[in-house]
Design an enzyme around this catalytic site. Structure first.
Site, PDB file in Angstrom:
ATOM      1  N   ASP A   1       4.497   0.128   2.287  1.00 13.04           N
ATOM      2  CA  ASP A   1       3.745   0.775   1.204  1.00 13.04           C
ATOM      3  C   ASP A   1       4.580   1.786   0.430  1.00 13.04           C
ATOM      4  O   ASP A   1       4.183   2.940   0.254  1.00 13.04           O
ATOM      5  CB  ASP A   1       2.494   1.469   1.764  1.00 13.04           C
ATOM      6  CG  ASP A   1       1.677   0.590   2.677  1.00 13.04           C
ATOM      7  OD1 ASP A   1       1.655  -0.628   2.452  1.00 13.04           O
ATOM      8  OD2 ASP A   1       1.064   1.115   3.631  1.00 13.04           O
TER       9      ASP A   1
ATOM     10  N   GLU B   1      -6.040  -3.573  -3.941  1.00  9.88           N
ATOM     11  CA  GLU B   1      -5.801  -2.261  -3.330  1.00  9.88           C
ATOM     12  C   GLU B   1      -4.497  -1.693  -3.885  1.00  9.88           C
ATOM     13  O   GLU B   1      -3.923  -2.212  -4.836  1.00  9.88           O
ATOM     14  CB  GLU B   1      -5.729  -2.406  -1.805  1.00  9.88           C
ATOM     15  CG  GLU B   1      -4.663  -3.400  -1.356  1.00  9.88           C
ATOM     16  CD  GLU B   1      -4.689  -3.697   0.132  1.00  9.88           C
ATOM     17  OE1 GLU B   1      -5.290  -2.921   0.892  1.00  9.88           O
ATOM     18  OE2 GLU B   1      -4.088  -4.713   0.543  1.00  9.88           O
TER      19      GLU B   1
END
Length: 532
Positions: A14, A188
Site C-alpha cells: 500500500d 478502495e
C-alpha cells in the site's frame, strides 16, 4: 540508470509516495506490527533506505487485541508546504466471519519526516484507506472508501469525500459520495491529484490478489461528477499470469522537479511458475515503481505501454544517490532495536525487553504464547529474499516445558514454524520444532533433540526458495541440520486462511506459559541473503 523492481522488497504494501524538495518518501502499511507506518527515503527513486516509523507511542496506536492483519491499513503521506500529514486506519474488526469492519481513521502531523509526530486527531470510522488532499485554494479534503455491512449490498460501496478543518481539527460539512467504482469492483485505496484543471481520483480495484488493478477517474469539480478513464485499468497484472510481478494495484503518484511522473504500487512475487496450481507470495506484498506519461486526452499511461508492470523502468535524470550497505550482523550493542525489527501489537518496554541489563545481548522475558493477540515477547524482521538465512545464539535455562525460547518463522498467530529450546522431564534441555498451520498445532519431529549441558545453542534457518529448514550448533561453526523441510508457501498471504496481508517474518521469541517471566538472552542476530 534503471529502477529495478520491487524497490521495497518483502512486506511493504500500500505505498503512499511523496516528494518534498529533492527528497522522496514512501509510507507503507504495517498492520499488526509495531511501530506503525514504515517510512523509506530516496534521492533518486532507485536507492531506498528505511528511516523509521511514524507511530511510535501507544497514544497514537494501541493494537492490543487487534486481529491478525488488522491494525494499520493503507496510510497516506502528504505535505502542504509547511508540515507533513499522515492519515491512517486502525482496523479493530475484520475477517471472513465478520460482517462489520471497525475501522477508525486518524491524522497526525510533523514538522519533518523524522518527527516528532503529533498526537492523533480522530477523523471518522465509515470505512478504511483514508487519504488527505491539499487543494490549491488551501482547503483540505479527506477521501476514504465506505463500508456497507447490509445484506445484499456491495460492501465496497464507493468513495466518499468530506472537508477537513485544520483549525478545529475535524471533518466538517456534507459527505459527498463521489465514486461508486467500475465493474472490477472492490473499490478502495483512493488518492486525489490535480493537474491541468482536472481532479484525478486514483483507486485500487479488483481486490488485493491476482485481479488487483489501478483505475483513474477525473472531474472538473472536486465533488464530481467523475468520469472513468475509457481505457481502464491503468495498471494490472491479471491479464498475464507469466509476469514476475503479480497483484499490481493500490498505487499513488509522484512528480519529479523536471516534470516526470512515477507510480508507486503494490505487487507480489509468486514462488511457483504460472502453470502451477498454487501461486503464493511468502515475501508478502511489495512496492514497485512504474514511469507514467500522459496521453493526448489527459490520461496517465505506463511509459512502456500496455497495462502490465515491468521489472525494470527508466529512472529520472537525477544524480545517483546510493546509501551505505547495511551490516548483516546485529550484536545488540546499541540502545535501541534496529529499524528492521518490529514487535507485535505493542511497543517493547523494560518489563519484557532489554538491551542494557546484559550489554551486548537482547534479553527477552517470557510472556504469552505465539497464539496470543495481546502480550507476546517476540522481535522479528521481514524475509526480503527467496534465498536467505537467519542465525542467532541463545542462552536459556528453562525450568520446565512451559518455558520456551528460540527462532521462529512467523506469519500470524495461526501460522508459524518454531525451533524452540525447552526442558523435558526425562531428557533435560531439548530442541524441538513446533508448528501451527492455519490454526492446527503439531510437533513434526519424531523425538526432541537433547542438548545435555550446552550453555549456548546457535540456531539457524535457511530459505531456499520453495523450502526452509533449521540447523543448530554448539559454537556457530559445527552445524547439525535438522532433517525436516518446510514449504515456504505455507507462510504466505495466499495460504494463511486466504486472508492475510503481511508476509513472512523471522524472529526471536520467548514464552513462559507458567507466568513466571523466565528470561532468555540472544547474543546476536544475522540476516543474510544469497542466490541459488
Amino acid at each position: 540508470m534503471r529502477i529495478r523492481n520491487p524497490v521495497l522488497r518483502g512486506f511493504h504494501p500500500d505505498p503512499s509516495i511523496l516528494r518534498v524538495g529533492q527528497d522522496y518518501y514512501i509510507a507503507t502499511s504495517t498492520f499488526e506490527w509495531w511501530p506503525g507506518v514504515r517510512l523509506h527515503h530516496s534521492r533518486d527513486l532507485v536507492h531506498w533506505r528505511p528511516i523509521g516509523y511514524a507511530l511510535t507511542r501507544t497514544s497514537q496506536l494501541d493494537m492490543r487485541g487487534n486481529p491478525d492483519s488488522g491494525g494499520i491499513w493503507a496510510p497516506c503521506l502528504s505535505h502542504d508546504g509547511r508540515q507533513f500529514y499522515l492519515v491512517y486506519t486502525d482496523v479493530k474488526t475484520w475477517g471472513n466471519h465478520e460482517v462489520f469492519k471497525d475501522a477508525h481513521n486518524y491524522l497526525v502531523t510533523a514538522p519533518s519526516i523524522e518527527g516528532p509526530w503529533s498526537e492523533p486527531v480522530y477523523l471518522n470510522s465509515s470505512g478504511f484507506d483514508p487519504s488527505l488532499f491539499h487543494d490549491e485554494d488551501g482547503r483540505k479534503w479527506l477521501v476514504n472508501m465506505r463500508w456497507d455491512h447490509r445484506k445484499g449490498k456491495n460492501a465496497f460501496s464507493g468513495i466518499v469525500l468530506q472537508e477537513y478543518d485544520p483549525v478545529h481539527k475535524k471533518l466538517v460539512g456534507p459527505i459527498y459520495p463521489i465514486f461508486s467504482g467500475t465493474p472490477l469492483g472492490v473499490t478502495e485505496g483512493p488518492h486525489l491529484y490535480k493537474k491541468d484543471g482536472w481532479y484525478y481520483l486514483l483507486v485500487a480495484e479488483g481486490g488485493t490478489v491476482y485481479e488487483h488493478a489501478v483505475t483513474l477517474a477525473r472531474a472538473r469539480r472536486i465533488q464530481g461528477p467523475y468520469e472513468v478513464d475509457p481505457h481502464y485499468p491503468t495498471l494490472t497484472s491479471k491479464e498475464d499470469p507469466s509476469l514476475a510481478l503479480q497483484k499490481a494495484g493500490h498505487a499513488s503518484l509522484v512528480q519529479t522537479p523536471a516534470g516526470d511522473w512515477y507510480m508507486a504500487h503494490l505487487v507480489g512475487r509468486p514462488l511457483e511458475p504460472p502453470q502451477a496450481p498454487r501461486r503464493h507470495c511468502p515475501l508478502g506484498r511489495e512496492t514497485a515503481l512504474q514511469k507514467i506519461v500522459w496521453d493526448a486526452d489527459g490520461w496517465p499511461r505506463l511509459a512502456q505501454g500496455g497495462r502490465a508492470p515491468s521489472l525494470e523502468v527508466e529512472a529520472p535524470a537525477l544524480e545517483p544517490h546510493p546509501w551505505p550497505a547495511e551490516p548483516e550482523r546485529d550484536d545488540f550493542e546499541t540502545p535501541s532495536l534496529s529499524l528492521h525489527f518490529q514487535t507485535l501489537r505493542l511497543p517493547p518496554d523494560p518489563s519484557w525487553l532489554s538491551l542494557s541489563e546484559r550489554p551486548g545481548f537482547l534479553r527477552l522475558y517470557g510472556r504469552e504464547s505465539l497464539s496470543s493477540k495481546h502480550h507476546q515477547s517476540l522481535v522479528a524482521r521481514r524475509l526480503q529474499h527467496f534465498y536467505a538465512e537467519a542465525q542467532t545464539a541463545l542462552e536459556f535455562d528453562p525450568e520446565d516445558f512451559q518455558q520456551m525460547a528460540g527462532l521462529v518463522c512467523y506469519y500470524d498467530t495461526g501460522n508459524w514454524v518454531y525451533l524452540r529450546l525447552s526442558r523435558d522431564e526425562q531428557l533435560g534441555k531439548t530442541l524441538a520444532i513446533l508448528t501451527c498451520d492455519n490454526g492446527h498445532y503439531d510437533e513434526p519431529l519424531d523425538r526432541e533433540i537433547p542438548l545435555g549441558d550446552w550453555p549456548v545453542v546457535h540456531l539457524r534457518v535457511r530459505y531456499q526458495r520453495e523450502f526452509f529448514s533449521f540447523a543448530y550448533s554448539p559454537d556457530g561453526q559445527r552445524w547439525q541440520e535438522i532433517p525436516k523441510r518446510f514449504e515456504s508457501y505455507q507462510l504466505s498471504d495466499d495460504y494463511c486462511r486466504g486472508l492475510g496481508f503481511t508476509g513472512t517474518f523471522i524472529g526471536l521469541c520467548v514464552q513462559d506459559l507458567s507466568g513466571r517471566n523466565k528470561h532468555a538472552d540472544f547474543d546476536y542476530f544475522i540476516y543474510r541473503e544469497f542466490h541459488d
